[in-house]
Design a protein around this motif. Structure first.
Motif, short mmCIF file in Angstrom:
data_model
loop_
_atom_site.label_atom_id
_atom_site.label_comp_id
_atom_site.label_asym_id
_atom_site.label_seq_id
_atom_site.Cartn_x
_atom_site.Cartn_y
_atom_site.Cartn_z
N ILE A 18 0.85 -1.20 0.00
CA ILE A 18 0.00 0.00 0.00
C ILE A 18 0.88 1.24 0.00
N THR A 21 2.75 2.15 -3.26
CA THR A 21 1.92 2.59 -4.38
C THR A 21 1.07 3.81 -4.05
N ALA A 22 1.12 4.26 -2.80
CA ALA A 22 0.31 5.41 -2.37
C ALA A 22 0.82 6.71 -2.98
N GLN A 23 -0.11 7.63 -3.14
CA GLN A 23 0.21 8.97 -3.65
C GLN A 23 -0.33 10.01 -2.67
N ASP A 26 -4.07 10.37 -1.00
CA ASP A 26 -4.82 9.12 -0.98
C ASP A 26 -5.49 8.96 0.37
N ARG A 144 -8.95 6.60 -9.53
CA ARG A 144 -7.62 6.56 -8.92
C ARG A 144 -7.51 5.37 -7.97
N ASN A 145 -8.56 5.14 -7.19
CA ASN A 145 -8.52 4.08 -6.19
C ASN A 145 -8.64 2.70 -6.80
N TRP A 148 -5.16 2.15 -7.91
CA TRP A 148 -4.33 1.94 -6.73
C TRP A 148 -4.48 0.50 -6.22
N GLN A 151 -2.67 -1.85 -8.43
CA GLN A 151 -1.22 -1.77 -8.21
C GLN A 151 -0.82 -2.54 -6.96
#
Length: 160
Positions: A18, A21-23, A26, A144-145, A148, A151
């Motif tokens: 998590i 890959t988080a931005q 988020d 986006r989620n 995510w 990913q």
């Protein structure tokens, strides 16, 4: 999207995926019974973000901030929040901070949250007190989620 977990170490590895890959901005919502592994997952996130101090449950403090992380981490737990009273917490301020917000027990504040987030539900596989077997279900809201979550799942598969 579901993942089977057999140990606390595996739970922390999912947390690492998590984090990797988080931005910025988020929002991660964690659901599960007491002791399901929400904080263990967040500890994996914190470790992967480079937090050197212990990542502890914010049950009694409501919010724990880790601004020193590669991506600042804001870990919240609304289990003890009374009458949905957010007056002592600037939730909107945290949501606009350039970091990752992780919320345990989000149903208490669901009406105040944005409509786009990644929700993870952690379920125990059996009822024995010492079991670490869990099923983690990913429920992304928004494009986006969804990306995510994909990913994260790809990274988990690569590490197996």
């Amino acid at each position: 999207m579901k993942v089977n977990v057999n140990s606390a170490r595996e739970m922390q590895n999912i947390g690492a995926a998590i984090a990797d890959t988080a931005q910025v901005h988020d929002l991660l919502l964690l659901n599960g019974d007491l002791g399901a592994g929400k904080t263990t997952l967040t500890q994996g996130i914190g470790s992967a973000l480079g937090i050197k101090r212990p990542v502890k449950s914010p049950t009694f403090t409501i919010v724990r901030e880790y601004p020193e992380a590669r991506l600042p981490l804001f870990h919240m737990d609304f289990y003890r929040l009374e009458n949905d009273d957010l007056s002592s917490i600037d939730l909107n301020g945290y949501l606009t901070e350039p970091g990752l917000v992780v919320i345990e027990w989000p149903e208490v504040v669901q009406a105040q949250l944005p409509q786009e987030f990644l929700q993870i539900t952690i379920k125990r596989v059996d009822d024995s007190w010492d079991s670490t077997k869990r099923i983690i279900e990913f429920e992304p809201q928004g494009q986006r989620n969804k990306a995510w979550a994909e990913q994260i799942l790809t990274l988990i598969e690569k590490k197996k």
